[in-house]
Design an enzyme around this catalytic site. Structure first.
Site, PDB file in Angstrom:
ATOM      1  N   SER A  21       0.936  -1.346   0.024  1.00 50.22           N
ATOM      2  CA  SER A  21       0.042  -0.008   0.055  1.00 50.22           C
ATOM      3  C   SER A  21       0.675   1.156   0.124  1.00 50.22           C
ATOM      4  CB  SER A  21      -0.935  -0.136   1.060  1.00 50.22           C
ATOM      5  OG  SER A  21      -1.406   1.306   1.268  1.00 50.22           O
ATOM      6  N   TYR A  43      -1.839   0.241  10.218  1.00 47.24           N
ATOM      7  CA  TYR A  43      -1.840  -0.372   8.882  1.00 47.24           C
ATOM      8  C   TYR A  43      -0.340  -0.026   8.121  1.00 47.24           C
ATOM      9  CZ  TYR A  43      -3.343  -1.090   4.145  1.00 47.24           C
ATOM     10  OH  TYR A  43      -3.638  -1.063   2.852  1.00 47.24           O
ATOM     11  N   LYS A  58       2.526  -2.247   6.532  1.00 47.18           N
ATOM     12  CA  LYS A  58       2.879  -2.385   5.113  1.00 47.18           C
ATOM     13  C   LYS A  58       4.151  -1.963   4.788  1.00 47.18           C
ATOM     14  CE  LYS A  58      -0.922  -3.837   3.470  1.00 47.18           C
ATOM     15  NZ  LYS A  58      -1.284  -4.884   2.481  1.00 47.18           N
TER      16      LYS A  58
HETATM   17  N1  LIG Z   1      -8.646  -0.978  -1.650  1.00 48.46           N
HETATM   18  C1  LIG Z   1      -7.743  -0.252  -1.441  1.00 48.46           C
HETATM   19  O1  LIG Z   1      -7.939   0.978  -2.066  1.00 48.46           O
HETATM   20  C2  LIG Z   1      -6.439  -0.617  -1.419  1.00 48.46           C
HETATM   21  C3  LIG Z   1      -5.059   0.324  -1.267  1.00 48.46           C
HETATM   22  C4  LIG Z   1      -3.906   0.159  -1.225  1.00 48.46           C
HETATM   23  C5  LIG Z   1      -3.590  -1.358  -0.665  1.00 48.46           C
HETATM   24  N2  LIG Z   1      -4.442  -2.241  -0.640  1.00 48.46           N
HETATM   25  C6  LIG Z   1      -4.113  -3.451  -0.354  1.00 48.46           C
HETATM   26  O2  LIG Z   1      -4.822  -4.710  -1.228  1.00 48.46           O
HETATM   27  C7  LIG Z   1      -5.047  -5.841  -0.591  1.00 48.46           C
HETATM   28  C8  LIG Z   1      -6.346  -6.102  -0.860  1.00 48.46           C
HETATM   29  O3  LIG Z   1      -7.422  -4.820  -0.370  1.00 48.46           O
HETATM   30  P1  LIG Z   1      -9.146  -5.122  -0.266  1.00 48.46           P
HETATM   31  O4  LIG Z   1      -9.453  -3.592  -0.535  1.00 48.46           O
HETATM   32  O5  LIG Z   1      -9.376  -5.947  -1.319  1.00 48.46           O
HETATM   33  O6  LIG Z   1      -9.217  -5.700   1.095  1.00 48.46           O
HETATM   34  P2  LIG Z   1     -10.883  -6.131   1.633  1.00 48.46           P
HETATM   35  O7  LIG Z   1     -11.776  -6.106   0.693  1.00 48.46           O
HETATM   36  O8  LIG Z   1     -10.711  -5.708   3.018  1.00 48.46           O
HETATM   37  O9  LIG Z   1     -10.398  -7.826   1.693  1.00 48.46           O
HETATM   38  C9  LIG Z   1      -9.462  -8.495   2.693  1.00 48.46           C
HETATM   39  C10 LIG Z   1      -9.164  -9.621   2.372  1.00 48.46           C
HETATM   40  O10 LIG Z   1      -8.173 -10.268   3.338  1.00 48.46           O
HETATM   41  C11 LIG Z   1      -8.686 -11.131   3.980  1.00 48.46           C
HETATM   42  N3  LIG Z   1      -8.240 -11.455   5.242  1.00 48.46           N
HETATM   43  C12 LIG Z   1      -8.132 -10.664   6.344  1.00 48.46           C
HETATM   44  N4  LIG Z   1      -7.362 -11.147   7.508  1.00 48.46           N
HETATM   45  C13 LIG Z   1      -7.112 -12.458   7.311  1.00 48.46           C
HETATM   46  C14 LIG Z   1      -6.286 -13.398   7.643  1.00 48.46           C
HETATM   47  N5  LIG Z   1      -5.903 -13.221   8.774  1.00 48.46           N
HETATM   48  N6  LIG Z   1      -6.101 -14.413   7.093  1.00 48.46           N
HETATM   49  C15 LIG Z   1      -6.378 -14.692   5.836  1.00 48.46           C
HETATM   50  N7  LIG Z   1      -7.060 -13.843   5.053  1.00 48.46           N
HETATM   51  C16 LIG Z   1      -7.392 -12.561   5.738  1.00 48.46           C
HETATM   52  C17 LIG Z   1     -10.103 -11.033   4.162  1.00 48.46           C
HETATM   53  O11 LIG Z   1     -10.859 -12.125   4.496  1.00 48.46           O
HETATM   54  P3  LIG Z   1     -12.424 -12.359   4.870  1.00 48.46           P
HETATM   55  O12 LIG Z   1     -13.151 -12.094   3.692  1.00 48.46           O
HETATM   56  O13 LIG Z   1     -12.330 -13.588   5.378  1.00 48.46           O
HETATM   57  O14 LIG Z   1     -12.644 -11.221   5.834  1.00 48.46           O
HETATM   58  C18 LIG Z   1     -10.510 -10.369   2.558  1.00 48.46           C
HETATM   59  O15 LIG Z   1     -11.013 -11.200   1.669  1.00 48.46           O
HETATM   60  C19 LIG Z   1      -4.795  -5.626   0.825  1.00 48.46           C
HETATM   61  O16 LIG Z   1      -3.453  -6.167   1.222  1.00 48.46           O
HETATM   62  C20 LIG Z   1      -4.872  -4.221   1.041  1.00 48.46           C
HETATM   63  O17 LIG Z   1      -3.909  -3.661   2.062  1.00 48.46           O
HETATM   64  C21 LIG Z   1      -6.024  -1.855  -1.088  1.00 48.46           C
END
Ligand SMILES: NC(=O)c1ccc[n+]([C@@H]2O[C@H](COP(=O)([O-])OP(=O)(O)OC[C@H]3O[C@@H](n4cnc5c(N)ncnc54)[C@H](OP(=O)(O)O)[C@@H]3O)[C@@H](O)[C@H]2O)c1
Length: 227
Positions: A147, A166, A170
């Protein structure tokens, strides 16, 4: 045929990885979730695509991850091309967004510990568990979804003061991936942390509700050249 394993595949970016990778029927996609029963968006994709297999493992449970890696090896003959460690404890819950100066010491410590456990150590568990089939694979790619929150230069320039736990997890993840790159380069691995930018998932919705600073265009945190 390429084989991919993706954590956090039940929703958000991980789910979209699975949906798009499944389009190439030559490829094999291992979608990893914490709980199959709650993966209500993923299961229909797996049912409609024979090249998608759903595996259960929490990133904090090394034994479960090793069992998932063994299952992958059974299916592929011991090989995996790409691991995408995408899961994260992101930021649902408004208190997660509290500025660092307004967090009590104990809450702050607890949040940082949880974020490290899932986002940093959890990614290491995933990579270590899958190293044997990755070593036997052809592509040898390790991708960690990181991130911009963990980019020191960007934080200093934008003066972003939220999401301390967070962001720290990261930033640590970026260093961890650089260490994997340093260790595995001679074996032909490419290890890269990638920043996806702002993506409209649950996490992003919370950001919008919290009236965060304007979205910043950011470059990927790493590249094959850099590592
Ligand atoms: N969205 C953005 O704008 C953004 C920006 C920068 C970086 N990112 C990064 O991109 C990645 C995906 O983000 P996202 O927005 O898709 O996140 P999200 O919608 O919150 O999904 C997070 C996923 O991680 C899983 N998870 C959480 N804790 C876990 C654990 N202990 N073991 C295994 N799985 C676990 C969750 O499982 P459950 O479904 O079971 O809860 C969910 O499927 C992350 O690494 C995030 O930091 C996202």
């Amino acid at each position: 045929m390429r084989s991919w394993a993706i954590t956090g595949a039940a929703r958000g970016i991980g789910l979209e990885f699975v949906r798009q990778l499944a389009l190439d029927k030559e490829d094999l996609v291992f979608a990893m979730v914490r709980n199959k029963e709650r993966a209500t968006h993923l299961i229909p994709i797996a049912e409609a695509n024979q090249n998608v297999l759903v595996l259960e493992a929490d990133a904090t449970d090394y034994e479960a991850l090793k069992a998932a890696a063994s299952r992958v090896s059974e299916v592929t003959g011991g090989k995996l091309d790409v691991i995408i460690t995408n899961h994260a404890r992101t930021g649902s819950g408004t208190r997660y967004w509290t500025p660092i100066t307004q967090m009590c010491v104990y809450c702050n410590m607890w949040r940082i510990a949880i974020a490290y456990r899932v986002n940093t150590v959890g990614a290491m568990h995933v990579i270590n568990a899958f190293l044997p089939p990755l070593r036997a694979g052809t592509m040898k790619h390790i991708v960690a979804i990181s991130s911009a929150a963990g980019d020191l230069d960007l934080v200093l320039r934008s003066r972003e003061n939220l999401l301390a736990a967070y962001a720290a997890s990261k930033a640590a993840l970026n260093i961890v991936i650089a260490k994997y790159a340093a260790n595995l380069r001679s074996e032909g691995f490419m290890c890269v942390p990638l920043n996806p930018g702002m993506v409209n998932t649950d996490e992003t919705s919370v950001a919008a509700r919290a009236s965060l600073s304007p979205l910043l265009p950011v470059a990927p945190l790493g590249s094959t050249d850099a590592l």
